[in-house]
Design a protein around this motif. Sequence first.
Motif, short mmCIF file in Angstrom:
data_model
loop_
_atom_site.label_atom_id
_atom_site.label_comp_id
_atom_site.label_asym_id
_atom_site.label_seq_id
_atom_site.Cartn_x
_atom_site.Cartn_y
_atom_site.Cartn_z
N ILE A 23 0.86 -1.18 0.00
CA ILE A 23 0.00 0.00 0.00
C ILE A 23 0.90 1.23 0.00
N ILE A 24 0.72 2.08 -0.97
CA ILE A 24 1.55 3.27 -1.09
C ILE A 24 0.75 4.48 -0.62
N THR A 25 1.33 5.23 0.31
CA THR A 25 0.69 6.44 0.79
C THR A 25 1.63 7.62 0.55
N HIS A 26 1.08 8.79 0.52
CA HIS A 26 1.88 9.99 0.32
C HIS A 26 2.37 10.52 1.65
N GLY A 27 3.62 10.95 1.69
CA GLY A 27 4.17 11.54 2.90
C GLY A 27 4.57 10.52 3.94
N PHE A 28 4.79 9.29 3.53
CA PHE A 28 5.15 8.23 4.47
C PHE A 28 6.31 7.45 3.90
N ASP A 29 7.28 7.14 4.74
CA ASP A 29 8.43 6.37 4.31
C ASP A 29 7.98 4.94 4.01
N GLY A 30 8.02 4.53 2.74
CA GLY A 30 7.55 3.23 2.32
C GLY A 30 8.38 2.06 2.80
N ASP A 31 9.54 2.31 3.45
CA ASP A 31 10.38 1.23 3.93
C ASP A 31 9.86 0.62 5.23
N GLU A 32 8.90 1.26 5.89
CA GLU A 32 8.35 0.72 7.14
C GLU A 32 7.17 -0.19 6.83
N GLY A 33 6.95 -1.22 7.65
CA GLY A 33 5.84 -2.14 7.45
C GLY A 33 5.71 -3.03 8.67
N PHE A 34 4.85 -4.04 8.59
CA PHE A 34 4.73 -4.97 9.70
C PHE A 34 4.26 -6.33 9.19
N GLU A 35 4.54 -7.34 9.98
CA GLU A 35 4.10 -8.70 9.71
C GLU A 35 3.32 -9.19 10.90
N VAL A 36 2.33 -10.01 10.65
CA VAL A 36 1.53 -10.60 11.71
C VAL A 36 1.59 -12.11 11.56
N PHE A 37 2.02 -12.81 12.61
CA PHE A 37 2.05 -14.27 12.63
C PHE A 37 0.99 -14.74 13.60
N LEU A 38 0.10 -15.59 13.13
CA LEU A 38 -0.98 -16.10 13.97
C LEU A 38 -0.79 -17.59 14.17
N GLY A 39 -0.99 -18.05 15.41
CA GLY A 39 -0.76 -19.45 15.73
C GLY A 39 -1.98 -20.33 15.66
N GLY A 40 -3.15 -19.77 15.39
CA GLY A 40 -4.34 -20.60 15.33
C GLY A 40 -5.61 -19.77 15.24
N ASP A 41 -6.73 -20.46 15.36
CA ASP A 41 -8.03 -19.81 15.21
C ASP A 41 -8.28 -18.72 16.25
N CYS A 42 -7.88 -18.97 17.48
CA CYS A 42 -8.09 -17.99 18.54
C CYS A 42 -7.34 -16.70 18.24
N GLU A 43 -6.09 -16.83 17.81
CA GLU A 43 -5.30 -15.65 17.47
C GLU A 43 -5.90 -14.92 16.27
N LEU A 44 -6.42 -15.68 15.30
CA LEU A 44 -7.05 -15.07 14.14
C LEU A 44 -8.27 -14.25 14.55
N GLU A 45 -9.13 -14.83 15.38
CA GLU A 45 -10.32 -14.12 15.85
C GLU A 45 -9.94 -12.88 16.65
N THR A 46 -8.91 -12.98 17.48
CA THR A 46 -8.48 -11.85 18.29
C THR A 46 -7.96 -10.71 17.42
N ILE A 47 -7.15 -11.03 16.40
CA ILE A 47 -6.60 -9.96 15.55
C ILE A 47 -7.71 -9.33 14.71
#
Length: 67
Positions: A23-47
Amino acid sequence: MYEVREHTRKIDGMEIPTFTREIITHGFDGDEGFEVFLGGDCELETIIRALKFITKVLEDQAKEVYD
């Protein structure tokens, strides 16, 4: 719409499917981001609940700017 790319990543010796979307936005350093690792259904529902809450708060705050 933004393209969603499917990859695999090895975590603890297991091949895990991963998905990315740039996703490209204006005025934001595109080198920053995040990853989400989920261990199961409970974590999926929580996120999902957390992201819905975050979205609602941001939408409510945006209304104040545009009203």
